[in-house]
Write an enzyme that holds these catalytic residues in place. Structure first.
Site, PDB file in Angstrom:
ATOM      1  N   ASP A 170      62.054 -55.147  16.516  1.00 45.65           N
ATOM      2  CA  ASP A 170      61.104 -55.732  15.570  1.00 45.65           C
ATOM      3  C   ASP A 170      60.444 -54.735  14.631  1.00 45.65           C
ATOM      4  O   ASP A 170      59.819 -55.131  13.656  1.00 45.65           O
ATOM      5  CB  ASP A 170      60.004 -56.480  16.327  1.00 45.65           C
ATOM      6  N   ASP A 194      56.095 -54.358  12.664  1.00 47.05           N
ATOM      7  CA  ASP A 194      55.542 -55.331  13.601  1.00 47.05           C
ATOM      8  C   ASP A 194      54.254 -54.775  14.202  1.00 47.05           C
ATOM      9  O   ASP A 194      53.274 -54.601  13.495  1.00 47.05           O
ATOM     10  CB  ASP A 194      56.585 -55.685  14.663  1.00 47.05           C
ATOM     11  N   ASP A 198      53.307 -52.119  21.880  1.00 45.32           N
ATOM     12  CA  ASP A 198      53.560 -53.305  22.698  1.00 45.32           C
ATOM     13  C   ASP A 198      53.754 -52.866  24.141  1.00 45.32           C
ATOM     14  O   ASP A 198      54.603 -52.014  24.426  1.00 45.32           O
ATOM     15  CB  ASP A 198      54.815 -54.045  22.233  1.00 45.32           C
ATOM     16  N   ARG A 250      44.103 -57.567  17.121  1.00 48.10           N
ATOM     17  CA  ARG A 250      44.818 -57.102  18.316  1.00 48.10           C
ATOM     18  C   ARG A 250      44.449 -55.656  18.668  1.00 48.10           C
ATOM     19  O   ARG A 250      45.284 -54.782  18.696  1.00 48.10           O
ATOM     20  CB  ARG A 250      46.327 -57.239  18.152  1.00 48.10           C
TER      21      ARG A 250
END
EC number: 4.2.2.2
Length: 367
Positions: A170, A194, A198, A250
């Site tokens: 991504d 992206d 993560d 986030r």
């Protein structure tokens, strides 16, 4: 004897300026002017859930001398060659480097990628760093920016696994899937396709500290999706980071798991600062939150997937000793009693939120 007023002034000044010049990670190694003679001491300095991370400590040093990249058959001297070796390695760089990878770089276990002493840039329009089913990885002092998506193709995953076809990625800066004991410290991350970090698919024992996140919308995702129950055991520490300028949301966004967010400094966000779904436990402690100017963006928190406020009322989201600036506010929920989340090796001192700007003043790459 000093007057009570003078003592009060000194305490106030101490809280915001001089007495918190270094956080506990930096004070562990940065005060030694000869740190480059004992690079592996860094592995003793992590705190929080990733404090047991050893990286390449005890292994050999490996020096990156070339910016070339061959995803299938890397040559000695390249970053990919060192990162995919089976043995423990402490990877350093011979000089300043801009590395554009052709495919995602799979980092094997027991590796430290240590950019201190050089100006190391990864990304630059190519894919970036990927970890899968590994443990004991330290990433330190790297500029990671401009990470882009990748196409389906063959990649050397590690010496033992060999070459595998890898699905298109991504465009995250750092991806961790089913990773244990990882420490991401003192990196500067921005402007990727992206996310910036993560942490998913059963990863746990992670500390993300002293990083600078900026010029990016979706910063950090913790937890794969709302159906992935293995992330209930996820434990992540997010400490001493600088979020912003121009960080949208986030910071982090959690699904399941336990997240301790401590002594971070937040510039104004675009949507929210800390969010989550699927009943994560989020403990916010000693952070400094500066809200945007818009009245509808003042809330630090965002609960996602709740049909009504009562549906999320039992989620344990707690704010302790945070500082709120320009109207910022944190909506707490769930049980509020104190819990001892760390063992003696993981625990660290968390200061009040008004000290967070000073504790994060050196966030990002150090050379």
């Amino acid at each position: 004897m000093a007057s009570p007023c003078l003592i009060a002034v000194l305490v106030f000044l101490c809280a915001i300026v001089s007495c918190y010049s270094d956080n506990p990670i930096d004070s562990c190694w940065r005060g030694d002017s000869n740190w480059d003679q004992n690079r592996m001491k860094l592995a003793d300095c992590a705190v929080g859930f990733g404090s047991s991370t050893m990286g390449g400590k005890g292994g050999d040093f490996y020096t990156v001398t070339s910016t070339d990249d061959n995803p299938v058959n890397p040559t000695p001297g390249t970053l990919r060659y060192g990162a995919t070796r089976e043995k423990a390695l402490w990877i350093i760089f011979s000089q300043n480097m801009n590395i554009k990878l052709k495919m995602p770089l799979y980092v094997a276990g027991h590796k430290t990628i240590d950019g201190r002493g050089a100006d190391v840039h990864l990304g630059n329009g190519g894919p970036c760093l990927f970890m899968r089913k590994v443990s004991h990885v330290i990433l330190h002092s790297l500029h990671i920016h401009g990470c882009n998506t990748s196409v389906l193709g063959d990649v050397l995953v590690s010496e033992s696994i060999g070459v595998e076809p890898v699905h298109a990625q991504d465009g995250d800066a750092i991806t961790m899937r089913n990773v244990t004991n990882a420490w991401i410290d003192h990196n500067s991350l921005s402007d990727c396709s992206d996310g910036l970090i993560d942490v998913t698919l059963g990863s746990t024992g992670i500390t993300i500290s002293n990083n600078h996140f900026f010029n990016h919308h979706k910063v950090m995702l913790l937890g794969h999706d709302d159906t992935y129950d293995d992330d209930k055991s996820m434990k992540v520490t997010v400490a001493f980071n600088q979020f912003g300028p121009n960080a949208g949301q986030r910071m982090p966004r959690a699904r399941y798991g336990l997240v301790h967010v401590a002594n971070n400094n937040y510039d104004p966000w675009n949507i929210y600062a800390i969010g989550g779904s699927s009943n994560p436990t989020i403990l916010s402690e000693g952070n400094s939150f500066t809200a945007p100017s818009e009245s509808y963006k003042k809330e630090v928190t965002k609960r996602i997937g709740c049909e009504s406020p009562s549906a999320c009322a039992n989620w344990v989201w707690r704010s302790t000793r945070d500082a709120f600036i320009n109207g910022a506010y944190f909506v707490s929920s769930g049980k509020t009693e104190e819990t001892n989340i760390y063992n003696s090796n993981e625990a660290f001192k968390v200061e009040n939120g008004n000290a967070a700007p000073q504790l994060t003043k050196n966030a990002g790459v150090v050379t």
